[in-house]
Design an enzyme around this catalytic site. Structure first.
Site, PDB file in Angstrom:
ATOM      1  CG  HIS A 187      -3.617  -9.110   2.881  1.00  0.00           C
ATOM      2  ND1 HIS A 187      -2.317  -9.550   2.725  1.00  0.00           N
ATOM      3  CD2 HIS A 187      -3.555  -7.980   3.633  1.00  0.00           C
ATOM      4  CE1 HIS A 187      -1.491  -8.714   3.344  1.00  0.00           C
ATOM      5  NE2 HIS A 187      -2.217  -7.764   3.914  1.00  0.00           N
ATOM      6  NE  ARG A 206      -3.063   0.644  -3.373  1.00  0.00           N
ATOM      7  CZ  ARG A 206      -3.934   0.217  -2.461  1.00  0.00           C
ATOM      8  NH1 ARG A 206      -5.085   0.841  -2.312  1.00  0.00           N
ATOM      9  NH2 ARG A 206      -3.657  -0.821  -1.706  1.00  0.00           N
ATOM     10  NE  ARG A 218      -4.508  -6.643   8.430  1.00  0.00           N
ATOM     11  CZ  ARG A 218      -3.532  -6.178   7.641  1.00  0.00           C
ATOM     12  NH1 ARG A 218      -2.929  -5.028   7.921  1.00  0.00           N
ATOM     13  NH2 ARG A 218      -3.180  -6.844   6.555  1.00  0.00           N
ATOM     14  CD  GLU A 226      -3.312   0.019   1.890  1.00  0.00           C
ATOM     15  OE1 GLU A 226      -4.130   0.782   2.397  1.00  0.00           O
ATOM     16  OE2 GLU A 226      -3.312  -1.214   2.060  1.00  0.00           O
TER      17      GLU A 226
END
Length: 925
Positions: A859, A735, A899, A732
């Site tokens: 995940h 991004r 999450r 992440e």
């Protein structure tokens, strides 16, 4: 650094190519190719890590025909579709400054039918190899022999197209080329068999077509080498004068080097066992002026600089290094710096050393892995005799032990022993004495005998250890006592064990997998915390209340508010706990669902998982906390209304009881248990998972047997950005660093910084059910993980957006327009299309540009057992199960229905340390 050693002198080959030093990485089987022989990304990284200071890397043998693989996981060069993968290997090696040479071969009669779909292997003659159970091969017709030579030529052409600096023709190890030259395997009566000249025709023709391809498609510096086995034991078979005859003919046609294939540099004849003269000495004495101009490579037993220098002193021009390069990816740097190396591999370090999983299990490496469970053992001093039985070999050895080490290993006198095994024994004996362990590498060419000998030494050590325990008044089968047992060696388990130890507990960690790290080692983005010292140093204003609110919103308000408040309050302390243990996360970024930069990561902006586990393991080692690898907990014991310990089963199926008043379960989630995932979420059937193989939910099941309650089991998170062919998670942080997501049509389609569940849903809603993550050089430079993805081989790149679009099969103008529009939003700090307000860091306008195809993958499992704020496990009536504690992904309730990225790492450290503290206090009460 001492640079006066002769091993660092450059060498100019007969064709004019210059090798920067005399060191080469030997071609070694890795068994890491795909089922069809294509190259895997981990194989590319394996070679990249080992290139650099070493002058040349000879890549493992590549089969040239579909009937040619001699071992499972062999890589291929049998068709043009193999070129791109091989090119990645060549590029990886050359990018580090080493020459890249590819070894090409065909296994011939050494190929097992099961490796080629049950078909019959081919050979010069229909004669089975002289080994038990060998298949009788099909004799190649004259036309098929001609075709086979053409296939070798095609392979050379493909190697050139893949960018290799040369090829090594594999005429050794009893494979097809050697089979044509051997009287034992070639009993043809046509032009390809008969006297020595005729048997030499096939290797000569392979060399000839190699030259033709090199002349036609490569430049003059293309390297052509030849690997040979100097002798065969079979009668009739190749003898050393036969080898010299063939090498003279090959040298006359033109070779850039010849490469001995032997187990030890200075090995004498295996046929004339009365002659101790090293074969290299014979080679130098017998060779002509023509052959003397061809450099010769020695291989076998090179570990330290003195070994390499000795090879040059004995007449080798170049030195190939095998197993030492596996154990030490930076081997050349180490020996240049005069490090003294021992040939073993720490059983914890497969991932750190970038050793592919199939190679790790291969006997070549398995024999080098040092069993850490031997460490700390005590022995009854004395001589222990054991029998060694392997095939026709039967002998006895005496193992001499002191109280803490092996002092000698002796062969019991036996007139029937042959000289060849005596040589094997002496080499293996030396290795075991140096390592003080039977877990050393086997002797090449005598693997079965080596393994039998090592097992015998291991048995002697086990016997001695048991006798020591008995002498001390103990029972070897008696239960062991600990204060705290930690199940699982991921971040939560390691943090718990360290904290428990520091609070005065006697601790043991139990791990069912062969390596430490659990799923934590795959973590990428960072660790969330608010109001930290590092935020303040960077001028970031944050609050725990805001962190709480955003996590609650991200979890769709299903989070357990008491656990969440504990999580938020303790997060800054967890950051400091790590820093105090020299695990500093002082760089900060952002993840989806957060409005403030609060994701802490290493200063070099690398993936947090490997950094975290490395630091935690150093702390485990410093404290000498015992870790039992490849050991499963079959049951958590429960007596008189409380936990009393565990029953464990090790890799040998031996059962033991470990007594403890506190058991901390930190076994992770169940994302890798497809059946369990689908039972709660049928809609996720067929999704890949980013988790490691050990994430099977075993800890949840163990605690449920004690009556533990569970919560949110159906809340399973899919991560939006997963590379599907490798199941590799794209952090992440990419991004968060400014990257965007675009559809196959070239358009942005959603706010990239929304929560994972929402972004995943949007991707699944696209026609292709996948998307592209696009970023530029600025994002790459600020995210070390991006370099890892590039190295893995699944990143496409181009100098401009338009050129990138072509590679993505996308309209170039559409992608260019998408980036231009997004860049305007970045400048204005306002996303008019999707309302993105975070991570608008800079325009994506600095080439090169990068793209990774992604789609969602399973995940994280938010559900798990229920705990209270002290990490005590609760039953269905919300009552504490005395002595049972849990931390990490095995626990449910903290993250709710979704999450937030960066919260899992915070979770494992916060509740791992808390579990260690509370469990120790309970055990001492």
């Amino acid at each position: 650094m001492n640079k006066l050693t002769p091993v660092l002198k450059p060498l100019t080959l007969p064709n004019g190519a210059v090798l920067k030093n005399r060191l080469l990485m030997a071609p070694m089987t890795t068994c890491t190719g795909f089922y069809d022989g294509t190259v895997t990304s981990e194989l590319v990284e394996y070679y990249r890590d080992r290139a650099g200071s070493i002058g040349t890397v000879i890549v493992e043998c590549c089969f040239i025909d579909r009937l040619g693989p001699a071992f499972p996981g062999a890589i291929a060069i049998d068709s043009d579709d193999k070129i791109p993968g091989l090119k990645k290997i060549a590029d990886a090696i050359k990018s580090k400054g080493s020459k890249a040479i590819l070894q090409i071969y065909h296994g011939g009669r050494m190929v097992e039918p099961e490796l080629i779909g049950g078909r019959t292997p081919v050979a010069p003659s229909a004669i089975a190899a002289p080994r038990e159970g060998a298949t009788t091969p099909k004799e190649l017709t004259g036309e098929e022999v001609e075709t086979m030579i053409t296939k070798f030529g095609d392979a050379v052409n493909r190697a050139i197209k893949a960018g290799f600096d040369g090829v090594e023709i594999h005429g050794a190890n009893t494979y097809l080329i050697q089979q044509f030259y051997s009287q034992n395997s070639n009993q043809r009566t046509d032009k390809w068999g008969g006297d020595r000249d005729k048997r030499a025709l096939f290797p000569m023709e392979v060399l000839e077509i190699t030259h033709k391809m090199a002349k036609r498609f490569a430049d003059a510096s293309f390297i052509i080498g030849y690997r040979f086995s100097p002798e065969e034991l079979e009668v009739p078979g190749i003898r050393f004068d036969d080898t010299m005859y063939l090498l003279e003919k090959l040298a006359a046609r033109g070779l850039d080097y010849v490469h001995f294939s032997v187990g030890q540099l200075l090995r004498p004849s295996i046929v004339d066992t009365q002659d101790p003269t090293p074969l290299i000495t014979k080679f130098r004495a017998m060779r002509s002026e023509t052959l003397a101009k061809v450099p010769v490579i020695g291989v076998g037993g090179v570990v330290n600089k003195s070994d390499a220098e000795s090879a040059l002193e004995h007449g080798f021009d170049l030195v190939a290094v095998g197993k030492a390069c596996i154990a030490y990816p930076d081997w050349a740097d180490r020996i240049i710096n005069n490090d003294h190396l021992e040939l073993y591999i720490d059983s914890h370090k497969r991932e750190e050393l970038n050793i592919p999983e199939p190679l790790w299990r291969f006997s070549l490496v398995d024999a080098m892995i040092r069993d850490t469970s031997v460490t700390g053992r005590k022995y009854k001093a004395g001589v222990y005799q054991e029998k060694v039985e392997a095939e026709a070999l039967k002998l006895k050895i005496n193992v001499v032990l002191d109280t803490d080490r092996i002092t000698d290993i002796q062969l019991v006198k036996d007139d029937s022993l042959d000289v060849d095994f005596t040589t094997t024994f002496e080499s293996l004996r030396t290795r075991m004495l140096v390592a003080n362990s039977p877990h050393v590498d086997a002797i090449t060419g005598a693997t079965t005998q080596s393994e039998a000998l090592k097992k015998a030494v291991s048995r002697a050590m086990t016997t001695s250890n048991k006798e020591h325990v008995i002498d001390e008044g103990g029972n070897p089968q008696a239960p062991q006592n600990f204060d705290v047992v930690v199940i699982g060696s991921g971040g939560a388990g390691l943090a718990a064990a360290i904290q428990a130890h520091d609070d005065g507990a006697h601790v043991v960690i139990i791990e069912k997998m062969p390596t430490i790290g659990g799923n934590t080692i795959k973590a990428s983005v960072g660790m969330n915390a608010a109001e930290t010292r590092f935020q303040k140093l960077k001028g970031i204003e944050d609050s725990k209340d805001l962190f709480y609110d955003e996590t609650l919103k991200g979890g769709k308000f299903k989070n357990n508010p008491v656990l969440l408040r504990e999580f938020v309050e303790l997060a800054p302390e967890a950051i400091e706990w790590l820093a105090a243990k020299e695990i500093e996360l002082n760089d900060i970024t952002i993840t989806g669902g957060m409005s403030i930069d609060r994701t802490h990561r290493p200063a070099d902006r690398s993936a947090v998982g490997g950094f975290l586990i490395s630091g935690l393991v150093k702390n485990i080692n410093k404290r000498e906390i015992e870790v039992l690898l490849e050991t499963s907990v079959s049951e958590i014991l429960f007596e008189n209304g409380a936990v009393s310990g565990v029953q464990v089963v090790d890799e040998y199926n031996d059962t033991r009881i470990l007594n403890a008043k506190s058991v901390i379960v930190a076994t992770g989630g169940f994302s890798a248990n497809r059946n369990m995932v689908v039972s709660y979420r049928p809609d996720l059937d067929g999704f890949v998972t980013t988790n490691h193989a050990g994430a099977t939910g075993s800890g949840i099941a163990m605690l449920q047997r004690l009556g533990a309650d569970t919560v949110d089991m159906g809340e399973i998170q899919i991560h939006p950005t997963v590379e599907q062919t490798t199941s590799y998670l794209i952090s992440e942080a990419i991004r968060g660093g400014g990257a965007i997501l675009v559809s196959q049509a070239g358009h942005r389609f959603y706010n990239e910084m929304e929560t994972r569940d929402k972004v995943s849903a949007e991707i699944i809603g696209l026609p292709e059910k996948s998307a592209w993550i696009i970023f530029d050089e600025q994002v790459r430079a600020n995210n070390k993980a991006a370099d890892e993805y590039i190295a893995k081989g699944f990143v496409l790149s181009a100098p401009t957006p338009q050129e990138l679009a072509v590679k993505l099969n996308m309209d170039p103008q559409v992608l260019a327009d998408t980036l231009e529009r997004y860049n305007l939003f970045v400048v204005a700090k306002k996303d008019e299309d999707f309302g993105r307000t975070t991570a608008l860091r800079h325009p994506l306008n600095q080439g090169p540009f990068f793209a990774i195809r992604i789609a969602p993958g399973v995940h994280h499992t938010m559900g798990g057992v229920t705990i209270n704020p002290d990490t005590a496990v609760l039953d269905a009536q919300k009552q504490i199960i005395p002595g049972a504690w849990a931390a990490g992904e095995v626990v449910g309730g903290i993250h709710g229905a979704n999450r937030i990225g960066g919260n899992a790492v915070a979770d494992i450290i916060i509740f791992g340390t808390l579990a260690g503290r509370k469990a120790t206090a309970f055990s001492k009460a």
